[in-house]
Write an enzyme that holds these catalytic residues in place. Structure first.
Site, PDB file in Angstrom:
ATOM      1  N   GLY A 166       0.796  -1.230   0.000  1.00 49.05           N
ATOM      2  CA  GLY A 166       0.000   0.000   0.000  1.00 49.05           C
ATOM      3  C   GLY A 166       0.825   1.274   0.000  1.00 49.05           C
ATOM      4  N   SER A 169       4.823   1.060  -4.331  1.00 50.48           N
ATOM      5  CA  SER A 169       6.099   0.735  -4.949  1.00 50.48           C
ATOM      6  C   SER A 169       5.939   0.803  -6.464  1.00 50.48           C
ATOM      7  CB  SER A 169       6.552  -0.659  -4.537  1.00 50.48           C
ATOM      8  OG  SER A 169       5.600  -1.608  -4.927  1.00 50.48           O
ATOM      9  N   ASP A 214      -0.960   8.332  -6.735  1.00 50.64           N
ATOM     10  CA  ASP A 214       0.349   7.776  -6.371  1.00 50.64           C
ATOM     11  C   ASP A 214       1.459   8.416  -7.181  1.00 50.64           C
ATOM     12  OD1 ASP A 214      -1.474   6.173  -5.212  1.00 50.64           O
ATOM     13  OD2 ASP A 214      -1.032   4.409  -6.422  1.00 50.64           O
ATOM     14  N   SER A 260      -3.012  -8.092  -0.668  1.00 50.69           N
ATOM     15  CA  SER A 260      -4.109  -7.982  -1.608  1.00 50.69           C
ATOM     16  C   SER A 260      -3.485  -7.527  -2.914  1.00 50.69           C
ATOM     17  CB  SER A 260      -5.102  -6.947  -1.087  1.00 50.69           C
ATOM     18  OG  SER A 260      -5.954  -6.559  -2.132  1.00 50.69           O
TER      19      SER A 260
HETATM   20  P1  NG1 Z   1      -2.315   1.583  -4.001  1.00 50.17           P
HETATM   21  O1  NG1 Z   1      -2.890   0.252  -4.228  1.00 50.17           O
HETATM   22  O2  NG1 Z   1      -2.041   1.861  -2.595  1.00 50.17           O
HETATM   23  O3  NG1 Z   1      -1.132   1.788  -4.872  1.00 50.17           O
HETATM   24  C1  NG1 Z   1      -4.522   2.520  -5.242  1.00 50.17           C
HETATM   25  C2  NG1 Z   1      -4.480   3.354  -6.507  1.00 50.17           C
HETATM   26  C3  NG1 Z   1      -4.621   4.853  -6.205  1.00 50.17           C
HETATM   27  C4  NG1 Z   1      -5.844   5.101  -5.353  1.00 50.17           C
HETATM   28  C5  NG1 Z   1      -5.818   4.184  -4.127  1.00 50.17           C
HETATM   29  C6  NG1 Z   1      -7.062   4.301  -3.285  1.00 50.17           C
HETATM   30  C7  NG1 Z   1      -3.041   2.206  -8.131  1.00 50.17           C
HETATM   31  C8  NG1 Z   1      -1.734   2.166  -8.793  1.00 50.17           C
HETATM   32  N1  NG1 Z   1      -3.218   3.141  -7.201  1.00 50.17           N
HETATM   33  O4  NG1 Z   1      -3.380   2.733  -4.468  1.00 50.17           O
HETATM   34  O5  NG1 Z   1      -4.683   5.575  -7.411  1.00 50.17           O
HETATM   35  O6  NG1 Z   1      -7.017   4.940  -6.090  1.00 50.17           O
HETATM   36  O7  NG1 Z   1      -5.680   2.812  -4.492  1.00 50.17           O
HETATM   37  O8  NG1 Z   1      -7.225   5.597  -2.819  1.00 50.17           O
HETATM   38  O9  NG1 Z   1      -3.901   1.427  -8.444  1.00 50.17           O
HETATM   39 MG    MG Z   2       0.441   0.302  -6.603  1.00 55.23          MG
END
Ligand code: NG1
Ligand code: MG
Length: 519
Positions: A166, A169, A214, A260
């Site tokens: 989360g 990376s 991100d 996940s």
């Molecule tokens: P994570 O899975 O933490 O990289 C994802 C999405 C974000 C955002 C968040 C929820 C990707 C690469 N990133 O983050 O854009 O939607 O979930 O707020 O899927």
């Molecule tokens: Mg990601």
């Protein structure tokens, strides 16, 4: 606040003083190993960090603003480039990882005029690099036409953002890769906005309908500040400093060690939520806006968004004579009430019901919302998802207002400033758990343990369904929170020494993407 990715002269331009003792040997190892591996020195290092989202969860792909911050952990690419022969049909990429035992070196040729092959069904550590490479090649061909010649590249990577936890990376790797390829190809002044947009689209190409938080956080962040990222009317970002508080506020990142993987669970989790939000936008538009109004095509992963509905809704309201300028907060509050009154089905909506409301057939509905990436669901919980999105967008504004206009300025927190920030985080957690259904039992436990031990607020961060949580903790309670988590959570799980070491990390807002030329 766009402009070119900064060039760092020393590592202290990139990292906080406390991190230099570990970063200096890490960078030395990277450039030394590069030279040993390829027989000549690297010419530059491209760097992009991971991020933690402070508030604004699962609303970026609905194009609402979010408030993440970069962390110190990052992806580094040491790079050297040589021009391909003028008549070459292919160019050559050699890529390796400092952890050679874990990630095998790869050597591949790419057609000068063709595409980069990526097999998204295979877990391959170079896939994210390849997605960055592909994106940059497409961009540079568009920009320079036939004049553009790809170069041969040698790369060595060192990444220390925990994977699948989360902390993004993936965005760190895609942003750093894109930056590396841009600079190697001769575009040495890389615009931050261009790099972010490139990384967003590139990462979508590897199977996740992601929003842009991100990549924006990874590229734009500044030391000591959170980043207020907006996606509408266009991508923009500005740093927001934390006011000094007493006791000092710490951001503590806690891993759940529940994995996940979006590539696997996308059809029932992440990608499904993206579909639900886009469908909800179309549904609300069909039911609430004048007949014939189409939502504008926008930067959302499926081309329409709740923000798009939001804008059209108020445009038509003011057009109907009831002109009244509302603040963003007032608009969101109004939308929340309207959505609750409109989307009354707690049990969700079937394909037939959504299609009927949109005046299209079920096959048309599938083609429009479910063809890009597969999803699996009998019912779409439009009400719960929309209530989460509008209320979470409101919480982001509330958090921002607190930071920018802190009532509290004194030596002790008499106004409850810290507690108010924490409370917003706690409300997000409740909404993620109950309405968006993106938490899990372990994350709920972690948040409860932490609050009981003195955290002001705690919640899932990032996509959820496992992964990481973020905690707002007064400096004098970090030890007791850590101990409580150890006693009540980590000791009950089987963890490796490496996992134990990374389980709880105190993180300070760090710098975004940077370039460093090897002297
Ligand atoms: P994570 O899975 O933490 O990289 C994802 C999405 C974000 C955002 C968040 C929820 C990707 C690469 N990133 O983050 O854009 O939607 O979930 O707020 O899927
Ligand atoms: Mg990601």
């Amino acid at each position: 606040m766009s402009g070119p990715v900064p060039v760092a002269n020393t590592l202290s331009d990139i990292y906080p003083a406390a991190a230099l003792a570990t970063e200096a040997p890490r960078w030395n190892n990277l450039v030394t190993k590069f030279e040993a591996l390829y027989g000549h020195p690297a010419s530059f290092v491209a760097r992009s960090p991971g991020r933690v989202n402070i508030i604004g969860e699962h609303i970026d792909y609905s194009l609402y603003s979010v408030l993440p911050m970069a962390i110190t952990a990052d992806a580094l690419f040491a790079v050297a480039a040589t021009p391909a022969a003028p008549d070459a049909k292919t160019f050559r990429i050699r890529i390796a990882n400092v952890e050679a035992g874990k990630f095998a070196a790869k050597d591949f040729e790419v057609p000068v005029t063709g595409d980069v092959d990526i097999d998204a069904t295979q877990f391959e550590w170079t896939n994210y690099f390849k997605s960055g490479l592909r994106g940059v090649l497409q961009l540079l061909r568009k920009k320079h036409g036939k004049a553009f010649r790809p170069v041969n590249m040698e790369l060595l990577m060192d990444g220390n953002v925990p994977v699948g936890g989360g902390l993004s990376s993936s965005a760190a790797v895609v942003s750093a890769s894109s930056l590396a390829v841009m600079v190697a190809s001769g575009d040495t002044s890389v615009d931050k906005k261009e790099l972010t947009e490139l990384a967003i689209v590139s990462e979508r190409a590897v199977g996740v309908n992601s929003g842009g938080m991100d990549q924006a956080a990874s590229v734009f962040s500044e030391q000591g500040a959170a980043l207020y990222v907006s996606f509408s009317p266009e991508l923009s970002a500005r740093p927001v400093k934390f006011p000094p508080t007493s006791p000092e506020l710490c951001f503590v990142i806690v891993q759940s060690f529940v994995t996940s993987n979006k590539q696997v669970t996308g059809p029932i989790h992440y990608n499904l939520r993206v579909v639900e939000c886009s469908m909800a936008a179309a549904y609300l538009n069909a039911v609430l806006n004048p007949a014939g109004v189409q939502l504008p095509e926008d930067a959302g992963p499926l081309g329409i968004s709740l923000q798009g509905f939001h804008d059209t809704f108020f445009r038509h309201q003011s057009g109907s004579g009831a002109a009244q300028t509302l603040s963003k907060e007032e608009e969101l509050k109004k939308l929340l009430a309207v959505a609750e009154a409109t989307l009354t089905q707690e049990e969700g909506y079937t394909r037939d019901e959504v299609a009927a409301a949109l005046g299209i057939t079920v096959p048309e509905l599938k083609a429009r919302f479910m063809s890009r990436l597969p999803v699996r669901a009998e019912r779409f919980k439009l009400r719960q998802r929309v209530v989460h999105v509008f209320s979470e967008a409101l919480r982001v504004l509330g958090f921002l207002t607190l930071l920018e206009r802190p009532v509290h300025t004194g030596a002790s927190d008499t106004t409850g400033f810290n507690a108010q920030l924490g409370e917003l985080l706690n409300e997000t957690q409740a909404s993620c758990r109950d309405l968006y259904e993106c938490s899990c039992a372990e994350l709920d436990d972690i948040c409860a343990i932490s609050r009981a031990a003195g955290a002001y607020g705690a919640r899932v961060t990032g996509a959820g369904w496992g992964g990481c949580s973020v905690h707002l903790v007064p400096a004098d309670r970090v030890a007791s929170v850590t101990e409580a988590l150890e006693r009540e959570y980590f000791s009950k799980r089987e963890l490796t020494a490496e996992q134990r070491a990374s389980a709880v990390v105190v993180s300070r807002p760090a710098t975004g993407s940077a370039l460093y030329y090897v002297k």
